[in-house]
Enzyme design. Structure first.
Site, PDB file in Angstrom:
ATOM      1  N   ASP A 232      12.001  -3.218  -2.768  1.00  0.00           N
ATOM      2  CA  ASP A 232      10.999  -2.695  -3.873  1.00  0.00           C
ATOM      3  C   ASP A 232      11.207  -2.785  -4.906  1.00  0.00           C
ATOM      4  O   ASP A 232      11.234  -2.950  -5.925  1.00  0.00           O
ATOM      5  CB  ASP A 232      11.301  -1.295  -3.772  1.00  0.00           C
ATOM      6  CG  ASP A 232      10.116  -0.115  -4.604  1.00  0.00           C
ATOM      7  OD1 ASP A 232       8.995  -0.220  -4.853  1.00  0.00           O
ATOM      8  OD2 ASP A 232      10.789   0.734  -4.786  1.00  0.00           O
TER       9      ASP A 232
ATOM     10  N   GLY B   5       8.274  13.373  -1.823  1.00  0.00           N
ATOM     11  CA  GLY B   5       8.734  14.992  -2.537  1.00  0.00           C
ATOM     12  C   GLY B   5       7.436  15.508  -2.202  1.00  0.00           C
ATOM     13  O   GLY B   5       7.694  16.525  -3.376  1.00  0.00           O
TER      14      GLY B   5
ATOM     15  N   HIS C 209       5.761   5.396   3.259  1.00  0.00           N
ATOM     16  CA  HIS C 209       6.880   6.401   2.379  1.00  0.00           C
ATOM     17  C   HIS C 209       6.072   7.344   2.339  1.00  0.00           C
ATOM     18  O   HIS C 209       4.881   7.385   2.515  1.00  0.00           O
ATOM     19  CB  HIS C 209       7.387   5.776   1.473  1.00  0.00           C
ATOM     20  CG  HIS C 209       7.663   3.976   1.854  1.00  0.00           C
ATOM     21  ND1 HIS C 209       9.215   4.330   1.298  1.00  0.00           N
ATOM     22  CD2 HIS C 209       7.829   2.936   2.198  1.00  0.00           C
ATOM     23  CE1 HIS C 209      10.193   2.865   1.865  1.00  0.00           C
ATOM     24  NE2 HIS C 209       8.585   2.462   2.007  1.00  0.00           N
ATOM     25  N   GLY C 210       6.808   8.058   2.692  1.00  0.00           N
ATOM     26  CA  GLY C 210       6.362   9.800   1.366  1.00  0.00           C
ATOM     27  C   GLY C 210       6.286  10.672   2.518  1.00  0.00           C
ATOM     28  O   GLY C 210       4.994  11.022   2.451  1.00  0.00           O
ATOM     29  N   GLY C 211       6.350  10.547   3.799  1.00  0.00           N
ATOM     30  CA  GLY C 211       6.140  11.422   5.196  1.00  0.00           C
ATOM     31  C   GLY C 211       6.262  12.619   4.652  1.00  0.00           C
ATOM     32  O   GLY C 211       5.932  13.642   5.798  1.00  0.00           O
TER      33      GLY C 211
ATOM     34  N   THR D 157      12.144  14.247   1.971  1.00  0.00           N
ATOM     35  CA  THR D 157      12.686  15.894   1.720  1.00  0.00           C
ATOM     36  C   THR D 157      11.988  16.717   2.305  1.00  0.00           C
ATOM     37  O   THR D 157      12.951  18.206   2.040  1.00  0.00           O
ATOM     38  CB  THR D 157      10.690  15.547   0.090  1.00  0.00           C
ATOM     39  OG1 THR D 157      11.138  14.678  -0.225  1.00  0.00           O
ATOM     40  CG2 THR D 157      11.281  16.802  -0.129  1.00  0.00           C
TER      41      THR D 157
ATOM     42  N   ASN E  14       8.098   7.431   6.778  1.00  0.00           N
ATOM     43  CA  ASN E  14       9.367   7.918   6.029  1.00  0.00           C
ATOM     44  C   ASN E  14       9.724   9.276   6.103  1.00  0.00           C
ATOM     45  O   ASN E  14       8.281   9.824   5.542  1.00  0.00           O
ATOM     46  CB  ASN E  14       9.679   7.150   5.033  1.00  0.00           C
ATOM     47  CG  ASN E  14      10.316   5.332   5.219  1.00  0.00           C
ATOM     48  OD1 ASN E  14      10.136   5.731   6.754  1.00  0.00           O
ATOM     49  ND2 ASN E  14      10.297   4.995   4.036  1.00  0.00           N
TER      50      ASN E  14
ATOM     51  N   ASP F  99      16.663   2.122   2.278  1.00  0.00           N
ATOM     52  CA  ASP F  99      15.871   2.358   1.653  1.00  0.00           C
ATOM     53  C   ASP F  99      15.090   1.990   0.370  1.00  0.00           C
ATOM     54  O   ASP F  99      15.888   2.329  -0.075  1.00  0.00           O
ATOM     55  CB  ASP F  99      15.081   3.475   2.166  1.00  0.00           C
ATOM     56  CG  ASP F  99      14.215   4.238   1.921  1.00  0.00           C
ATOM     57  OD1 ASP F  99      13.109   3.355   2.600  1.00  0.00           O
ATOM     58  OD2 ASP F  99      14.081   5.630   1.628  1.00  0.00           O
ATOM     59  N   HIS F 100      14.447   1.257  -0.151  1.00  0.00           N
ATOM     60  CA  HIS F 100      13.990   1.361  -1.838  1.00  0.00           C
ATOM     61  C   HIS F 100      14.863   0.833  -3.298  1.00  0.00           C
ATOM     62  O   HIS F 100      15.609   0.855  -3.483  1.00  0.00           O
ATOM     63  CB  HIS F 100      13.832   2.322  -2.154  1.00  0.00           C
ATOM     64  CG  HIS F 100      12.325   3.394  -1.818  1.00  0.00           C
ATOM     65  ND1 HIS F 100      11.097   3.018  -2.613  1.00  0.00           N
ATOM     66  CD2 HIS F 100      12.172   3.864  -1.111  1.00  0.00           C
ATOM     67  CE1 HIS F 100      10.102   3.367  -2.027  1.00  0.00           C
ATOM     68  NE2 HIS F 100      10.813   5.092  -1.563  1.00  0.00           N
TER      69      HIS F 100
END
Ligand code: 13P
Length: 258
Positions: free
Chosen positions: A83, A153, A183-185, A208, A205, A61-62
């Site tokens: 990314d 996050g 992303h950032g789910g 956090t 994804n 990832d990233h």
């Protein structure tokens, strides 16, 4: 995709996926994979696949450079995310093509990114649908991560992302069938996740929320207990991670799909 950087988290994700008969993508960022080890992640994924018979995919990832993604591909990752979202579009396209050529040759999937997913959201971060079209046409990336108001996050900032579905629809119209990644789910409203899936997001994804669950389980079992035996203080952290994974698998609709 559920991220991990420790074997207790990895076990929690896989045990829940087994229980729910769900296929699963495990993810490690560059930092997570440097801590865990690329070869170690692949070896343990292989062991867990063999033991459970579950489709378990491993994604880097990233990744920020061709060189690091090449290492992940060589180690045996199934997919890599380049990314290049902070780069000018032409540069992002150029490096993605290089990653894709190498990944394709090894039968590995490539995820690209257009628009920026940071730790906050701004109008200028949103994916420009025309740029997404140009990027996907030129790179032929297998998956495309997009920015529609999602950010990393958010759960820990106690700030819910405000997804812009008009941008998502416009991107989908321009890019056609390429699977979209959100992303950032963590911390995203459940109804918004469902809507994003309906409109074309196929990979969500989560990191956090798993980190928060793991850390709170650890704190609870360690604080004031004097416990020093890992196999006695880690199960509480594992159980907390499992609870989050279960909620997300239900939300994503992947139960009984393995
Ligand atoms: P969250 O930490 O917000 O869940 O984002 C995870 C992610 O997008 C990993 O790529």
């Amino acid at each position: 995709q559920f991220n991990f950087s420790d074997f207790t988290q990895m076990k929690a994700i896989v045990a829940t996926a087994v229980k729910m008969k769900s296929p699963v993508i495990l993810g490690t960022s560059e930092g997570e994979s440097k801590f865990f080890g690329l070869d170690e992640a692949v070896a343990l994924r292989d062991v867990l696949c063999k033991k459970t018979g579950l489709p378990i995919f491993l994604n880097l990832d990233h990744g920020k450079s061709f060189e690091y993604l090449k290492q992940a591909i060589d180690a045996g990752y199934d997919a890599v995310h380049f990314d290049g979202s902070k780069l000018p579009l032409e540069e992002n396209i150029k490096i993605t093509k290089k990653v894709r050529r190498y990944a394709d040759w090894r039968g590995v999937l490539t995820e690209g990114e257009v628009g920026m997913v940071g730790f906050e959201t701004k109008e200028e971060y949103l994916t420009n649908p025309e740029e997404a079209k140009k990027y996907s046409k030129e790179t032929k990336s297998d998956l495309l991560a997009i920015s529609i108001g999602n950010f990393h996050g958010s759960e820990s900032f106690k700030q819910q992302p405000n997804l812009n579905f008009d941008v998502l629809k416009n991107i989908k119209e321009k890019v056609g069938n390429i699977p979209l990644v959100l992303h950032g789910g963590s911390g995203t409203d459940s109804q918004d996740i469902k809507r994003a899936i309906e409109l074309g997001a196929v990979k969500i994804n989560i990191n956090t929320e798993l980190r928060l669950a793991f850390a709170s389980g650890l704190k609870e079992s360690l604080q004031g207990s004097g416990e020093i035996t890992p196999y006695k203080f880690l199960p509480q952290a594992q159980a907390k991670v499992e609870k989050v994974v279960e909620e997300k698998i239900n939300l994503f609709g992947s139960v009984n799909k393995a």
